[in-house]
Design a protein around this motif. Structure first.
Motif, mmCIF file in Angstrom:
data_model
loop_
_atom_site.group_PDB
_atom_site.id
_atom_site.type_symbol
_atom_site.label_atom_id
_atom_site.label_comp_id
_atom_site.label_asym_id
_atom_site.label_seq_id
_atom_site.Cartn_x
_atom_site.Cartn_y
_atom_site.Cartn_z
ATOM 1 N N PHE A 278 0.617 -1.207 0.156
ATOM 2 C CA PHE A 278 0.338 -0.211 0.151
ATOM 3 C C PHE A 278 0.909 1.392 0.134
ATOM 4 O O PHE A 278 1.981 1.113 0.749
ATOM 5 C CB PHE A 278 -0.924 -0.128 1.435
ATOM 6 C CG PHE A 278 -1.692 -1.122 1.342
ATOM 7 C CD1 PHE A 278 -3.213 -1.657 0.771
ATOM 8 C CD2 PHE A 278 -1.162 -2.236 2.181
ATOM 9 C CE1 PHE A 278 -4.232 -2.483 1.154
ATOM 10 C CE2 PHE A 278 -2.133 -3.309 2.289
ATOM 11 C CZ PHE A 278 -3.696 -3.173 1.312
ATOM 12 N N LEU A 279 0.634 2.421 -0.006
ATOM 13 C CA LEU A 279 0.307 3.634 -0.093
ATOM 14 C C LEU A 279 0.025 4.112 1.162
ATOM 15 O O LEU A 279 -1.462 3.989 1.054
ATOM 16 C CB LEU A 279 1.348 4.276 -1.291
ATOM 17 C CG LEU A 279 1.956 4.089 -2.788
ATOM 18 C CD1 LEU A 279 1.667 4.966 -3.674
ATOM 19 C CD2 LEU A 279 3.163 3.946 -2.064
ATOM 20 N N VAL A 280 1.678 5.214 1.458
ATOM 21 C CA VAL A 280 0.677 5.943 2.549
ATOM 22 C C VAL A 280 1.184 7.117 2.812
ATOM 23 O O VAL A 280 1.955 7.064 3.036
ATOM 24 C CB VAL A 280 0.786 5.619 4.794
ATOM 25 C CG1 VAL A 280 0.631 5.955 5.583
ATOM 26 C CG2 VAL A 280 0.237 3.906 4.803
ATOM 27 N N ALA A 281 -0.021 8.671 3.315
ATOM 28 C CA ALA A 281 0.604 10.148 3.113
ATOM 29 C C ALA A 281 1.025 10.242 4.535
ATOM 30 O O ALA A 281 -0.265 9.371 5.422
ATOM 31 C CB ALA A 281 -0.812 10.920 2.090
ATOM 32 N N GLU A 282 1.958 10.841 4.589
ATOM 33 C CA GLU A 282 1.551 11.064 6.575
ATOM 34 C C GLU A 282 2.223 12.201 6.126
ATOM 35 O O GLU A 282 4.037 13.163 5.530
ATOM 36 C CB GLU A 282 3.091 10.284 6.666
ATOM 37 C CG GLU A 282 3.876 10.398 8.109
ATOM 38 C CD GLU A 282 4.962 9.377 9.036
ATOM 39 O OE1 GLU A 282 5.295 9.802 9.768
ATOM 40 O OE2 GLU A 282 4.979 8.100 8.004
ATOM 41 N N ARG A 283 2.443 13.315 7.234
ATOM 42 C CA ARG A 283 2.664 14.653 6.991
ATOM 43 C C ARG A 283 2.757 15.308 8.275
ATOM 44 O O ARG A 283 2.050 14.510 9.603
ATOM 45 C CB ARG A 283 1.674 15.277 6.470
ATOM 46 C CG ARG A 283 -0.165 15.537 6.740
ATOM 47 C CD ARG A 283 -0.675 16.758 7.046
ATOM 48 N NE ARG A 283 -2.234 16.443 7.268
ATOM 49 C CZ ARG A 283 -2.552 16.764 7.910
ATOM 50 N NH1 ARG A 283 -1.506 17.438 8.976
ATOM 51 N NH2 ARG A 283 -4.098 17.038 8.730
ATOM 52 N N ASP A 284 2.973 16.199 8.703
ATOM 53 C CA ASP A 284 2.896 17.227 9.829
ATOM 54 C C ASP A 284 2.117 18.326 9.589
ATOM 55 O O ASP A 284 1.598 18.050 8.946
ATOM 56 C CB ASP A 284 4.221 18.223 10.399
ATOM 57 C CG ASP A 284 5.140 18.829 9.349
ATOM 58 O OD1 ASP A 284 4.543 19.376 7.376
ATOM 59 O OD2 ASP A 284 6.289 19.545 8.780
ATOM 60 N N ARG A 297 4.840 13.449 3.191
ATOM 61 C CA ARG A 297 5.690 12.493 1.931
ATOM 62 C C ARG A 297 4.858 11.447 1.691
ATOM 63 O O ARG A 297 3.879 10.976 2.576
ATOM 64 C CB ARG A 297 6.781 11.794 3.074
ATOM 65 C CG ARG A 297 8.031 12.789 3.421
ATOM 66 C CD ARG A 297 9.247 11.769 4.078
ATOM 67 N NE ARG A 297 10.263 12.974 4.487
ATOM 68 C CZ ARG A 297 11.129 12.607 4.927
ATOM 69 N NH1 ARG A 297 11.435 12.130 5.687
ATOM 70 N NH2 ARG A 297 12.599 14.172 4.922
ATOM 71 N N VAL A 298 5.231 10.420 1.369
ATOM 72 C CA VAL A 298 4.582 8.510 0.474
ATOM 73 C C VAL A 298 4.988 8.396 0.772
ATOM 74 O O VAL A 298 6.481 7.784 0.201
ATOM 75 C CB VAL A 298 3.812 9.533 -1.178
ATOM 76 C CG1 VAL A 298 2.555 8.155 -1.169
ATOM 77 C CG2 VAL A 298 2.586 10.288 -1.011
ATOM 78 N N TYR A 299 4.892 7.100 1.748
ATOM 79 C CA TYR A 299 5.527 5.921 2.029
ATOM 80 C C TYR A 299 4.987 4.600 1.317
ATOM 81 O O TYR A 299 3.686 3.993 0.944
ATOM 82 C CB TYR A 299 5.941 5.604 3.192
ATOM 83 C CG TYR A 299 6.463 6.444 4.204
ATOM 84 C CD1 TYR A 299 7.785 6.356 3.315
ATOM 85 C CD2 TYR A 299 6.405 7.344 4.823
ATOM 86 C CE1 TYR A 299 8.779 6.963 4.633
ATOM 87 C CE2 TYR A 299 7.342 8.777 4.925
ATOM 88 C CZ TYR A 299 8.310 7.898 5.210
ATOM 89 O OH TYR A 299 9.379 9.010 5.784
ATOM 90 N N VAL A 359 8.219 9.439 -1.937
ATOM 91 C CA VAL A 359 8.563 10.440 -2.663
ATOM 92 C C VAL A 359 8.169 11.422 -1.995
ATOM 93 O O VAL A 359 7.254 11.293 -0.882
ATOM 94 C CB VAL A 359 7.517 10.969 -4.243
ATOM 95 C CG1 VAL A 359 5.245 10.710 -3.477
ATOM 96 C CG2 VAL A 359 7.620 12.818 -4.486
ATOM 97 N N ASP A 360 9.195 12.744 -1.385
ATOM 98 C CA ASP A 360 9.131 14.012 -0.674
ATOM 99 C C ASP A 360 8.736 14.862 -1.248
ATOM 100 O O ASP A 360 8.600 15.242 -2.425
ATOM 101 C CB ASP A 360 10.791 13.686 0.574
ATOM 102 C CG ASP A 360 10.056 15.329 1.182
ATOM 103 O OD1 ASP A 360 9.865 16.455 0.456
ATOM 104 O OD2 ASP A 360 11.431 15.397 1.947
ATOM 105 N N LEU A 361 7.576 15.298 -0.699
ATOM 106 C CA LEU A 361 6.824 16.350 -1.300
ATOM 107 C C LEU A 361 6.712 18.265 -1.301
ATOM 108 O O LEU A 361 7.015 18.278 -2.564
ATOM 109 C CB LEU A 361 4.787 16.632 -1.480
ATOM 110 C CG LEU A 361 4.427 15.020 -1.158
ATOM 111 C CD1 LEU A 361 2.951 15.278 -0.682
ATOM 112 C CD2 LEU A 361 4.189 14.606 -2.718
#
Length: 427
Positions: A278-284, A297-299, A359-361
């Motif tokens: 799966f892809l997961v979006a993670e953010r501050d 970022r997307v992992y 990817v690092d957005l």
């Protein structure tokens, strides 16, 4: 065609008929409320290549805790959360084709007001003038965050209240729901989340929802650690992923380790690549204009070698507790990781999902928004991301303000779709 969307294209929006709210960020100006609001999640149309669905949350709202009652101002209390159908046009624009209002089983439009019983957050709902709303709850109300568009034309939506995972037909009428409340008669088919999910934190519920390619398993990810057993654990970086087999009703659970160290981040979207990845979006919560080192970022995650918590049997060390889930030496997983760390889990053989950066957005796009909440894997080399604009306003220390993307306060935030090419999505 996708290259035209690399720098971001705004989704169409109207201006809500709400006036005369001073802009706390720009003296002499008033806030414009965008509607819009289609930024909570994105899901591709099952058959139309260049069409996608996007979801709103509970509507324009802001914190109002002046009375210490977890208050929220709802600028439009009768706002109905909705699903929009959009199309990528060849000229580089995005068109809205239709809206689907979410409705209760009787076909009546729901609101985004808090639940009174199952999944109640105990938030007090106010109008824009600080007056308690006479009808300030909605048992079918959703703070909608996750979206899946199925091949049969129906939808699954997850939210931050219950968390509830609600099944809607093609016209937006509720068919069924999944949650952690055994006595909720709205669970028509008997699906049940592990009961510890009732300990979700306020406003940090099930942010991401996806379905495996065979359309058989729903997979949801919580935004942050849960208050399990209580709010003393909320600094933990442990996040739960739940998988629900729609045929057998069997449930699996996995652990995800957030980044951030002392700063706890948010997991805001999940999308299936196959049955295990799966892809997961993670953010501050930072804007690029304020912090060029912001975290968006997307992992890619892999469940293959991860421990399914539901498969751990009771022993001298482990106990499957009905209300709080797996206990280790009497500690919930959230407590255990805070006290003994992830190495402590590894020592006793519990492994989180594998996690690698896709990817690092910030690095790739200088991504200007504070939130990334939607992921759409278009093909092997193209990934679309969508932000939540919060209806173009925010609140700081009780003061409402327009949500700007630049220090000159000229660019107002809006739902914007970016399509990133030249990456390996893993699809």
């Amino acid at each position: 065609m996708y290259q035209k969307f690399h720098k971001g294209v705004q989704l169409p929006y109207d201006i809500l008929d709400i006036h005369d709210i001073p802009d706390g960020a720009k003296e002499g100006h008033f806030i414009e409320i965008h509607c819009g609001g289609f930024g909570s999640e994105i899901s591709p149309h099952p058959t139309e290549k260049h069409q996608f669905y996007a979801l709103t949350d509970r509507g324009p709202n802001t914190t109002y805790d002046v009375n210490g009652d977890k208050g929220k101002i709802f600028l439009k209390p009768d706002y109905t959360p909705k699903i929009g159908l959009f199309q990528l046009n060849s000229d580089g624009t995005i068109g809205k084709l239709k809206e689907i209002l979410l409705k209760n089983p009787d076909g009546e439009p729901i609101t985004g007001l808090p639940n009174q019983h199952f999944g109640a957050t105990k938030e007090i709902a106010y109008d824009q003038h600080g007056k308690v709303l006479e009808k300030g709850t909605d048992e079918f109300g959703l703070d909608s965050e996750g979206l899946v568009a199925l091949q049969d034309g129906t939808f699954w939506v997850s939210d931050e209240y219950g968390p509830h995972i609600v099944h809607f037909d093609a016209s937006g009428v509720e068919i069924d729901r999944i949650n952690a409340y055994e006595h909720d008669e709205r669970r028509k088919s008997g699906y049940l989340l592990p009961l510890e999910y009732a300990n979700r934190r306020q406003n940090r519920g099930m942010e991401g929802l996806t379905i495996t390619p065979d359309q058989k398993k729903l997979v949801g990810i919580m935004q942050s650690t849960m208050s399990n057993p209580d709010p003393s654990v909320t600094k933990s970086d442990l996040v739960r992923i739940v998988m629900i087999d729609l045929e057998t009703k069997a449930v699996s659970q996995y652990l995800y380790r957030q980044g951030g160290g002392d700063q706890v981040y948010s997991c805001t979207a999940i999308v299936a690549l196959n049955q295990q990845q799966f892809l997961v979006a993670e953010r501050d919560d930072d804007f690029y204009m304020d912090n060029p080192q912001a975290f968006k970022r997307v992992y890619k995650i892999d469940l293959t070698d991860a421990t399914d918590l539901e498969q751990i049997e009771n022993s001298d060390q482990f106990e499957q507790d009905e209300k709080t889930g797996l206990l280790i030496d009497g500690l919930t997983l959230e407590q255990f990781v805070l006290q003994r760390g992830w190495q402590g889990l590894q020592y006793i053989g519990i492994v989180p999902v594998a996690k690698t950066l896709v990817v690092d957005l910030i690095e790739k796009l200088h991504y200007p928004h504070d939130k990334v909440e939607g992921l759409w894997v278009i093909d092997e080399h193209h990934l679309a991301v969508l932000n939540d604009d919060d209806y173009a306003f925010s609140e700081t220390d009780g003061v409402m303000q327009q949500k700007y993307l630049d220090k000159g306060k000229k660019v107002i935030d809006a739902n914007t779709l970016y399509i990133i090419g030249g990456i390996d999505t893993g699809k």
